[in-house]
Design a protein around this motif. Structure first.
Motif, PDB file in Angstrom:
ATOM      1  N   PRO A 165      15.953 -11.371  -7.044  1.00  0.00           N
ATOM      2  CA  PRO A 165      14.665 -10.714  -7.262  1.00  0.00           C
ATOM      3  C   PRO A 165      13.843 -11.359  -8.361  1.00  0.00           C
ATOM      4  O   PRO A 165      14.372 -11.913  -9.316  1.00  0.00           O
ATOM      5  CB  PRO A 165      15.071  -9.287  -7.650  1.00  0.00           C
ATOM      6  CG  PRO A 165      16.410  -9.457  -8.304  1.00  0.00           C
ATOM      7  CD  PRO A 165      17.080 -10.587  -7.572  1.00  0.00           C
ATOM      8  N   GLU A 166      12.531 -11.254  -8.198  1.00  0.00           N
ATOM      9  CA  GLU A 166      11.590 -11.701  -9.225  1.00  0.00           C
ATOM     10  C   GLU A 166      10.701 -10.515  -9.606  1.00  0.00           C
ATOM     11  O   GLU A 166      11.180  -9.398  -9.683  1.00  0.00           O
ATOM     12  CB  GLU A 166      10.774 -12.896  -8.715  1.00  0.00           C
ATOM     13  CG  GLU A 166      11.318 -14.252  -9.164  1.00  0.00           C
ATOM     14  CD  GLU A 166      11.116 -14.534 -10.645  1.00  0.00           C
ATOM     15  OE1 GLU A 166      10.265 -13.877 -11.265  1.00  0.00           O
ATOM     16  OE2 GLU A 166      11.807 -15.416 -11.179  1.00  0.00           O
ATOM     17  N   PHE A 167       9.408 -10.760  -9.829  1.00  0.00           N
ATOM     18  CA  PHE A 167       8.498  -9.689 -10.239  1.00  0.00           C
ATOM     19  C   PHE A 167       8.461  -8.553  -9.209  1.00  0.00           C
ATOM     20  O   PHE A 167       8.665  -8.770  -8.012  1.00  0.00           O
ATOM     21  CB  PHE A 167       7.080 -10.231 -10.397  1.00  0.00           C
ATOM     22  CG  PHE A 167       6.847 -11.041 -11.635  1.00  0.00           C
ATOM     23  CD1 PHE A 167       6.092 -10.537 -12.692  1.00  0.00           C
ATOM     24  CD2 PHE A 167       7.362 -12.325 -11.748  1.00  0.00           C
ATOM     25  CE1 PHE A 167       5.853 -11.299 -13.825  1.00  0.00           C
ATOM     26  CE2 PHE A 167       7.131 -13.099 -12.879  1.00  0.00           C
ATOM     27  CZ  PHE A 167       6.377 -12.581 -13.925  1.00  0.00           C
ATOM     28  N   ALA A 168       8.151  -7.345  -9.708  1.00  0.00           N
ATOM     29  CA  ALA A 168       8.042  -6.172  -8.847  1.00  0.00           C
ATOM     30  C   ALA A 168       6.872  -5.316  -9.307  1.00  0.00           C
ATOM     31  O   ALA A 168       6.441  -5.391 -10.460  1.00  0.00           O
ATOM     32  CB  ALA A 168       9.333  -5.364  -8.877  1.00  0.00           C
ATOM     33  N   VAL A 169       6.344  -4.481  -8.393  1.00  0.00           N
ATOM     34  CA  VAL A 169       5.282  -3.528  -8.722  1.00  0.00           C
ATOM     35  C   VAL A 169       5.570  -2.204  -8.019  1.00  0.00           C
ATOM     36  O   VAL A 169       6.210  -2.168  -6.964  1.00  0.00           O
ATOM     37  CB  VAL A 169       3.882  -4.033  -8.311  1.00  0.00           C
ATOM     38  CG1 VAL A 169       3.475  -5.255  -9.107  1.00  0.00           C
ATOM     39  CG2 VAL A 169       3.803  -4.297  -6.812  1.00  0.00           C
ATOM     40  N   SER A 170       5.076  -1.115  -8.608  1.00  0.00           N
ATOM     41  CA  SER A 170       5.152   0.208  -7.994  1.00  0.00           C
ATOM     42  C   SER A 170       3.778   0.595  -7.480  1.00  0.00           C
ATOM     43  O   SER A 170       2.764   0.302  -8.125  1.00  0.00           O
ATOM     44  CB  SER A 170       5.614   1.237  -9.031  1.00  0.00           C
ATOM     45  OG  SER A 170       5.386   2.559  -8.574  1.00  0.00           O
ATOM     46  N   ASP A 171       3.737   1.270  -6.313  1.00  0.00           N
ATOM     47  CA  ASP A 171       2.445   1.743  -5.817  1.00  0.00           C
ATOM     48  C   ASP A 171       2.114   3.134  -6.357  1.00  0.00           C
ATOM     49  O   ASP A 171       1.033   3.665  -6.104  1.00  0.00           O
ATOM     50  CB  ASP A 171       2.400   1.718  -4.288  1.00  0.00           C
ATOM     51  CG  ASP A 171       3.218   2.836  -3.627  1.00  0.00           C
ATOM     52  OD1 ASP A 171       4.007   3.511  -4.337  1.00  0.00           O
ATOM     53  OD2 ASP A 171       3.071   3.033  -2.401  1.00  0.00           O
ATOM     54  N   LEU A 175       6.829   3.909  -3.416  1.00  0.00           N
ATOM     55  CA  LEU A 175       7.288   2.601  -2.954  1.00  0.00           C
ATOM     56  C   LEU A 175       7.249   1.600  -4.101  1.00  0.00           C
ATOM     57  O   LEU A 175       6.325   1.595  -4.916  1.00  0.00           O
ATOM     58  CB  LEU A 175       6.414   2.082  -1.811  1.00  0.00           C
ATOM     59  CG  LEU A 175       6.434   2.875  -0.500  1.00  0.00           C
ATOM     60  CD1 LEU A 175       5.454   2.271   0.494  1.00  0.00           C
ATOM     61  CD2 LEU A 175       7.837   2.932   0.093  1.00  0.00           C
ATOM     62  N   VAL A 176       8.266   0.741  -4.148  1.00  0.00           N
ATOM     63  CA  VAL A 176       8.318  -0.383  -5.078  1.00  0.00           C
ATOM     64  C   VAL A 176       8.442  -1.653  -4.247  1.00  0.00           C
ATOM     65  O   VAL A 176       9.248  -1.724  -3.309  1.00  0.00           O
ATOM     66  CB  VAL A 176       9.507  -0.260  -6.056  1.00  0.00           C
ATOM     67  CG1 VAL A 176       9.807  -1.594  -6.737  1.00  0.00           C
ATOM     68  CG2 VAL A 176       9.219   0.807  -7.111  1.00  0.00           C
ATOM     69  N   TYR A 177       7.626  -2.650  -4.592  1.00  0.00           N
ATOM     70  CA  TYR A 177       7.642  -3.944  -3.897  1.00  0.00           C
ATOM     71  C   TYR A 177       8.238  -4.987  -4.826  1.00  0.00           C
ATOM     72  O   TYR A 177       7.889  -5.044  -6.011  1.00  0.00           O
ATOM     73  CB  TYR A 177       6.224  -4.358  -3.497  1.00  0.00           C
ATOM     74  CG  TYR A 177       5.533  -3.361  -2.593  1.00  0.00           C
ATOM     75  CD1 TYR A 177       5.680  -3.417  -1.207  1.00  0.00           C
ATOM     76  CD2 TYR A 177       4.721  -2.359  -3.124  1.00  0.00           C
ATOM     77  CE1 TYR A 177       5.046  -2.508  -0.379  1.00  0.00           C
ATOM     78  CE2 TYR A 177       4.079  -1.441  -2.306  1.00  0.00           C
ATOM     79  CZ  TYR A 177       4.249  -1.517  -0.932  1.00  0.00           C
ATOM     80  OH  TYR A 177       3.624  -0.604  -0.120  1.00  0.00           O
ATOM     81  N   ASP A 178       9.116  -5.832  -4.280  1.00  0.00           N
ATOM     82  CA  ASP A 178       9.787  -6.834  -5.113  1.00  0.00           C
ATOM     83  C   ASP A 178       9.890  -8.162  -4.381  1.00  0.00           C
ATOM     84  O   ASP A 178      10.336  -8.220  -3.230  1.00  0.00           O
ATOM     85  CB  ASP A 178      11.196  -6.344  -5.490  1.00  0.00           C
ATOM     86  CG  ASP A 178      11.963  -7.385  -6.280  1.00  0.00           C
ATOM     87  OD1 ASP A 178      11.451  -7.830  -7.320  1.00  0.00           O
ATOM     88  OD2 ASP A 178      13.068  -7.777  -5.842  1.00  0.00           O
TER      89      ASP A 178
END
Length: 332
Positions: A165-171, A175-178
């Motif tokens: 995994p690298e950077f991630a964001v939450s909506d 949901l979390v995108y990674d």
């Protein structure tokens, strides 16, 4: 209508267009020198307390954004990467990759509250998901994410991701995108069930790292190292809308929702600035000259400044010149 009036209106409109263009151009503002000669990684801004956190070897430097001067150093760790800011409990969660742990600090006193030992290795990216009120720390070597409760400060789940995994964001809505760097894909984590909901292939993106998010248009912006591109992804179905050229060695990607700008900080001494014309239309409007290997970045929503950290290196080497680590500030 007189010719003089038409000419005056034309000149006024031309002037406004020029001002608009100028407002989108970034330039160097200042350098903030920081102590220490160790490595460096993520940066983050505590918007409530107006502090910039700068990852630096086994510590975090803290900069007061009102004065743009260092005010504290958080020591006692082994190899820090990122920090998740959780103002509702006045805590920061630091990923300590060499200690296989997350270190919890007080955001006002900068004192260590607790060290949470984790069953995974190489703790790296770390974010807060306000929907589940959990912190997600992404572990490179273990290829998973550990989920921590912000109140109990305990590990509640470990989720396998199948790749690095690298950077991630939450909506902010469950949901979390990674980005999964070695698989050229993106994982969608359902924070209600704590499971991987979907996997999106990111071709032509290769080596995805930085990740920005536009909640209004449901778009993700993923920085791709291998093909030196920024891919725009539709969160609804994972479709890659377009890919734009950026500099080499991209790391961080941030999105300014107010001005519809995307910033990609690159290791080749550039930051690529992209204008979002609409959900599916984008253009590169500036290649900002920065510093060699200044690939980590933070964006201040209040001042619109971007902050990048890097030391100077001996020519042709990766050897750091002692006493040169700094945060470089750029403003519109």
């Amino acid at each position: 209508m007189s010719k003089k009036f038409v000419l005056a209106v034309g000149l006024a409109l031309s002037s406004l267009a020029g001002q608009s263009l100028y407002a989108q151009q970034y330039s160097f503002d200042k350098k903030i020198s920081l102590p220490g000669d160790a490595g460096y990684d993520y940066m983050a801004i505590d918007e409530v307390n107006n502090h910039l956190f700068v990852s630096h070897g086994n510590s975090f430097n803290v900069v007061d954004l009102a004065t743009e001067q260092p005010i504290a150093t958080i020591d006692g760790m082994q190899g820090v990467h990122g920090i998740a800011i959780v103002n509702e409990v006045n805590k920061g969660f630091i990923s300590d990759g060499k200690a296989n742990a997350v270190v919890v600090i007080d955001l006002k006193t900068f004192k260590i509250i607790k060290t949470i030992a984790l069953p995974s290795t190489d703790e790296d990216a770390i974010i807060y998901d306000p929907y589940s009120k959990k912190v997600f720390v992404f572990n490179g070597d273990s290829k998973n994410t550990c989920v921590i409760d912000i109140n109990t400060l305990e590990l509640v789940k470990t989720i396998d991701l199948g790749g690095g995994p690298e950077f991630a964001v939450s909506d902010g809505h469950g949901l979390v995108y990674d980005n999964i760097e070695d698989l050229n894909s993106l994982k969608v984590i359902d924070t209600k069930t704590m499971t991987v909901k979907a996997t999106y292939p990111l071709s032509p993106c290769g080596g995805p790292t930085g990740l920005g998010f536009d909640p209004e248009h449901h778009r993700l912006f993923t920085g791709c190292r291998k093909n030196k591109g920024l891919s725009v992804v539709d969160t609804k179905d994972g479709k890659v809308i377009t890919t734009l050229p950026i500099g080499a060695g991209v790391d961080a990607v941030v999105y300014d929702a107010a001005d519809k700008l995307i910033f990609c900080s690159n290791g080749d001494a550039t930051t690529t600035i992209i204008k979002q014309e609409s959900a599916d239309n984008y253009s590169v409007i500036q290649t900002l000259a920065t510093q060699p290997r200044a690939k980590t970045m933070a964006f201040d929503k209040k001042t619109k400044k971007i902050y990048l950290s890097a030391p100077q290196f001996e020519p042709g080497t990766r050897k750091i010149v002692p006493g040169t680590f700094a945060v470089y500030v750029y403003k519109p």
